[in-house]
Motif scaffolding. Structure first.
Motif, PDB file in Angstrom:
ATOM      1  N   ALA A 161       0.963  -1.050   0.457  1.00 36.57           N
ATOM      2  CA  ALA A 161      -0.023  -0.111  -0.277  1.00 36.57           C
ATOM      3  C   ALA A 161       0.689   1.271  -0.280  1.00 36.57           C
ATOM      4  O   ALA A 161       0.076   2.403  -1.067  1.00 36.57           O
ATOM      5  N   ASP A 162       2.118   1.024   0.977  1.00 34.96           N
ATOM      6  CA  ASP A 162       2.901   2.672   1.136  1.00 34.96           C
ATOM      7  C   ASP A 162       3.636   2.459  -0.975  1.00 34.96           C
ATOM      8  O   ASP A 162       3.518   3.652  -0.805  1.00 34.96           O
ATOM      9  N   VAL A 164       2.081   2.003  -3.871  1.00 30.86           N
ATOM     10  CA  VAL A 164       0.726   2.451  -4.282  1.00 30.86           C
ATOM     11  C   VAL A 164       1.462   3.927  -4.407  1.00 30.86           C
ATOM     12  O   VAL A 164       0.989   5.028  -4.910  1.00 30.86           O
ATOM     13  N   ARG A 165       1.146   4.297  -3.037  1.00 30.03           N
ATOM     14  CA  ARG A 165       0.820   5.694  -2.904  1.00 30.03           C
ATOM     15  C   ARG A 165       2.727   6.120  -2.887  1.00 30.03           C
ATOM     16  O   ARG A 165       1.880   7.621  -3.931  1.00 30.03           O
ATOM     17  N   ALA A 166       2.911   6.285  -3.350  1.00 31.26           N
ATOM     18  CA  ALA A 166       4.510   6.467  -3.456  1.00 31.26           C
ATOM     19  C   ALA A 166       4.661   6.884  -5.223  1.00 31.26           C
ATOM     20  O   ALA A 166       4.536   7.507  -5.463  1.00 31.26           O
ATOM     21  N   ARG A 167       4.129   6.149  -6.016  1.00 26.24           N
ATOM     22  CA  ARG A 167       3.665   5.984  -6.903  1.00 26.24           C
ATOM     23  C   ARG A 167       2.507   6.593  -7.478  1.00 26.24           C
ATOM     24  O   ARG A 167       2.773   7.039  -9.156  1.00 26.24           O
ATOM     25  N   THR A 168       1.354   7.005  -6.750  1.00 29.41           N
ATOM     26  CA  THR A 168       0.759   7.784  -7.602  1.00 29.41           C
ATOM     27  C   THR A 168       0.885   9.077  -7.366  1.00 29.41           C
ATOM     28  O   THR A 168       0.688   9.880  -6.168  1.00 29.41           O
ATOM     29  N   PRO A 169       0.594   9.829  -8.957  1.00 29.68           N
ATOM     30  CA  PRO A 169       0.670  11.252  -8.109  1.00 29.68           C
ATOM     31  C   PRO A 169      -0.777  11.739  -7.686  1.00 29.68           C
ATOM     32  O   PRO A 169      -1.475  12.051  -7.000  1.00 29.68           O
ATOM     33  N   GLY A 170      -0.094  12.966  -6.455  1.00 30.37           N
ATOM     34  CA  GLY A 170      -1.033  13.107  -5.436  1.00 30.37           C
ATOM     35  C   GLY A 170      -1.168  12.791  -4.640  1.00 30.37           C
ATOM     36  O   GLY A 170      -2.340  12.948  -3.680  1.00 30.37           O
ATOM     37  N   ALA A 171      -1.494  11.305  -4.307  1.00 28.85           N
ATOM     38  CA  ALA A 171      -1.389  11.080  -2.923  1.00 28.85           C
ATOM     39  C   ALA A 171      -1.325  11.389  -1.796  1.00 28.85           C
ATOM     40  O   ALA A 171       0.351  11.729  -1.971  1.00 28.85           O
ATOM     41  N   PRO A 172      -1.567  11.291  -0.657  1.00 30.28           N
ATOM     42  CA  PRO A 172      -1.346  11.667   0.700  1.00 30.28           C
ATOM     43  C   PRO A 172       0.563  11.054   0.967  1.00 30.28           C
ATOM     44  O   PRO A 172       0.493  10.434   0.543  1.00 30.28           O
ATOM     45  N   ALA A 173       1.368  11.734   1.588  1.00 30.88           N
ATOM     46  CA  ALA A 173       2.178  11.438   1.952  1.00 30.88           C
ATOM     47  C   ALA A 173       2.281  10.765   2.642  1.00 30.88           C
ATOM     48  O   ALA A 173       1.717  10.418   3.818  1.00 30.88           O
ATOM     49  N   VAL A 174       3.302   8.797   2.874  1.00 29.74           N
ATOM     50  CA  VAL A 174       3.217   8.216   4.261  1.00 29.74           C
ATOM     51  C   VAL A 174       3.952   8.780   5.187  1.00 29.74           C
ATOM     52  O   VAL A 174       5.382   9.391   4.866  1.00 29.74           O
ATOM     53  N   GLU A 175       3.167   8.180   6.275  1.00 28.40           N
ATOM     54  CA  GLU A 175       3.766   8.806   7.505  1.00 28.40           C
ATOM     55  C   GLU A 175       5.241   8.090   7.784  1.00 28.40           C
ATOM     56  O   GLU A 175       4.540   6.366   8.254  1.00 28.40           O
TER      57      GLU A 175
END
Length: 175
Positions: A161-162, A164-175
């Motif tokens: 899931a992290d 996916v978020r890292a490769r998705t433009p405009g996705a919220p940053a992983v904390e």
């Protein structure tokens, strides 16, 4: 009268191949051949009128030379062999299982493997892929990256899931 090739050419419309007494008319292409000296192992290139021309003497020791195959002929062409990534990956890609197509690809890939053994700088990077669709289409998620992302949590699902978020433009940053 035939121009002399010892020293300066007789006219500006002719020139001589090194080691040759035969003038080369202007505008005529003359191949360059590679030679190696049998005495001192010096390697030289000579412009000679044809393949049938006698081998010139070595410029270093005046010993006998022999013609070598040109570099592209040694490597089977000017380009590296076909890469593994270019090989077919489907039944249709191998002509629906055509033995001749499969045999040709196996031979080509064997040539590539030998080429990569001799030239490791051309070796393709291969890693096991965990995901290659969707956001991972252009840059697949490898098991190595997945393991690195899961190091802190030991949770592969959270690591995926992290990624996916890292490769998705405009996705919220992983904390």
């Amino acid at each position: 009268m035939r121009p002399s090739c010892s020293g300066t050419p007789a006219s500006s419309s002719t020139s001589c191949a090194p080691g040759s007494a035969t003038p080369i008319p202007e505008g005529r292409t003359v191949p360059i051949y590679d030679y190696v000296c049998g005495s001192c192992s010096a390697r030289v290139e000579w412009l000679v009128p044809s393949w049938a021309s006698p081998a010139p003497e070595c410029p270093a020791c005046e010993g006998p030379t022999s013609r070598r195959p040109p570099a592209p002929a040694i490597r089977r062409g000017a380009a590296p062999p076909v890469a593994r990534s270019q090989a077919p990956r489907s039944w249709e890609g191998v002509g629906n299982g055509d033995r001749e197509v499969i045999t040709n690809w196996r031979r080509a890939l064997d040539v590539r493997q030998e080429f990569e053994r001799r030239h490791p700088e051309y070796a393709e990077h291969q890693e096991a892929v965990a995901a290659h669709e969707g956001v991972f289409e252009r840059r697949p998620l490898t098991y190595r990256e997945l393991a690195e992302r899961a190091t802190g949590t030991n949770d592969a699902n959270q690591a995926a899931a992290d990624a996916v978020r890292a490769r998705t433009p405009g996705a919220p940053a992983v904390e």
